[in-house]
Enzyme design. Structure first.
Site, mmCIF file in Angstrom:
data_model
loop_
_atom_site.group_PDB
_atom_site.id
_atom_site.type_symbol
_atom_site.label_atom_id
_atom_site.label_comp_id
_atom_site.label_asym_id
_atom_site.label_seq_id
_atom_site.Cartn_x
_atom_site.Cartn_y
_atom_site.Cartn_z
ATOM 1 C CB THR A 182 -0.987 0.098 1.184
ATOM 2 O OG1 THR A 182 -1.440 1.416 1.248
ATOM 3 C CG2 THR A 182 -0.397 -0.159 2.322
ATOM 4 C CB VAL A 183 1.300 4.269 -2.067
ATOM 5 C CG1 VAL A 183 1.548 3.462 -3.258
ATOM 6 C CG2 VAL A 183 -0.449 4.532 -2.332
ATOM 7 C CG ASP A 184 -2.910 5.017 1.273
ATOM 8 O OD1 ASP A 184 -2.466 5.919 0.431
ATOM 9 O OD2 ASP A 184 -3.917 4.745 1.254
#
Length: 427
Positions: free
Chosen positions: A174-176
């Site tokens: 996840t880029v978050d």
């Protein structure tokens, strides 16, 4: 934000197979799937898994399911042949997923039926379990976020009730960077760097018009980590750049003047006054905003006007219809006296880029551990524990999304102090 030295054991990637693992490898058949949104780790992780299993024993059968859980439901898969194994290293050079992603929630029966992934009356989880049994999969590697991996864990639990053992070794994508209890998710560092490089070009638009407001919208529904990391990466690169102050090529005009994330309320009146002073002094303003910042307020405003916002299979409002960047631009423009506004989103570039060196090393260490853990009979989400920094197979019972960014971190508060933006106290 978290660099190599902050993650315990990151570079300890030397393979060590004991006799127990060596004997166990002959009993297994491997399944791989990627799911959810893209991140700069999927291609690298798939390639790494294929390479590692081939190094151990080229006879180990590997099956890849196309488009994540969709492929599992409809039986769309392929066997990794020798040519694929021989050239798996090439996947390190690419973004996206070589086997495809999709957003499929197995618990959303209605959606699965609507998309013709299952027939009416069928339960998607049972269909997926039956496919794994039919294919003879004993080890399933799921590369995705919290929902992707906990879904796989539920499939393993259902199979266990039927007396069938399935080991699930997930990798956190996840880029978050918002998955509990993972210290650093795969691909997030690359996404931050790519967002920074994106803005290095966009910031030049400030010279196209006087009193220009540029809004950089960054991905992040509930967590502001990527927005902050992108701003920090950009400012770090900016500080190393040579300027020509005498001709107006100055660091202050190219700097970030405001950062807005879901974890902090936005004081429009206060920010308007503060940024008006910046605009009056240097003639332009640059702000970064998470796509999920003030989303509840924006959704409420839009729905009050009668707008019906579409939702995905998980029930989330589609953020491309929320447009936090345009919202903040519309509100700030009159407050700061901007004559022209430019809103740009770096999301697609950030999430679809190939993994950088930091992430490749992180992926390799996690892949190596995941394969060895599988042969030891373990299951879990492989990553560095945010409690002790150690690389391990984290119990799925600990895995969930929505981990907020820590607004009390020293690096964040230093950046906000430097750009002159107030931050609420966290103590």
């Amino acid at each position: 934000m978290n660099r190599l030295g902050r993650i315990t054991g990151h570079l300890n990637i030397t393979p060590t197979l004991d006799s127990k693992i060596s004997a166990a490898k002959k009993e297994h058949k491997i399944g791989i799937l990627t799911a959810g949104g893209l991140a700069p780790c999927l291609s690298s992780a798939v390639g790494g898994l294929i390479e590692r299993y081939t190094e151990i024993d080229p006879a180990i059968e590997i099956i890849c399911y196309r488009y994540g859980y969709q492929g599992l439901l409809v039986g769309d898969s392929f066997k990794v042949n020798w040519e694929m194994r021989r050239n798996a290293h090439l996947l390190q050079n690419y973004g996206g997923s070589p086997i495809g992603n999709s957003r499929v929630k197995l618990k959303n029966v209605k959606d699965c039926v609507k998309r013709k992934l299952v027939r009416p009356g069928q339960l998607p989880q049972d269909v997926a379990c039956n496919r794994l049994v039919k294919d003879g999969i004993t080890i399933l590697h799921t590369i995705g976020g919290d929902d992707t991996n906990t879904t796989a864990a539920r499939l393993a639990a259902r199979l266990k009730e039927r007396g069938i053992k399935l080991q699930v070794l997930g990798l956190p994508k996840t880029v978050d960077n918002d998955v509990y209890p993972v210290q650093q998710s795969l691909g997030a560092d690359t996404a931050a760097l790519q967002g920074a490089m994106f803005f290095e070009s966009i910031v030049n638009e400030a010279t196209a018009n006087p009193r220009m407001l540029i809004v950089h919208e960054v991905m992040g529904r509930h967590c502001g980590w990527l927005t902050v990391a992108t701003a920090e990466a950009y400012r770090k690169r900016l500080k190393k750049a040579d300027m020509l102050d005498e001709m107006g090529v100055t660091a202050i005009k190219r700097d970030v003047h405001g950062v807005y994330i879901p974890e902090m309320p936005i004081n429009l009146e206060g920010e308007g006054a503060r940024l008006r002073a910046v605009m009056d002094e240097i003639g332009n303003v640059n702000v970064f905003i998470s796509e999920g910042a003030a989303s509840d307020l924006i959704v409420k405003e839009k729905e009050a006007k009668g707008e019906k916002l579409p939702r995905d299979a998980f029930g989330h409002v589609k953020l491309d219809k929320v447009n936090a960047g345009q919202w903040i631009a519309d509100h700030l423009k009159p407050l700061i006296g901007a004559r022209k506004v430019l809103v740009q989103k770096s999301g697609y570039r950030a999430r679809s880029s190939p993994a950088n060196t930091f992430d490749r090393n992180l992926i390799k260490s996690c892949v190596t551990y995941a394969v060895e853990a599988a042969f030891r009979g373990e299951s879990g989400l492989v990553g560095h524990d945010d409690q002790d920094g150690k690389l391990k197979a984290l119990a799925f019972t600990r895995v969930k999304g929505g981990k907020p960014f820590d607004t009390g971190s020293r690096e964040f508060r230093r950046m906000m102090f430097e750009i002159g933006q107030p931050v609420p106290r966290t103590w």
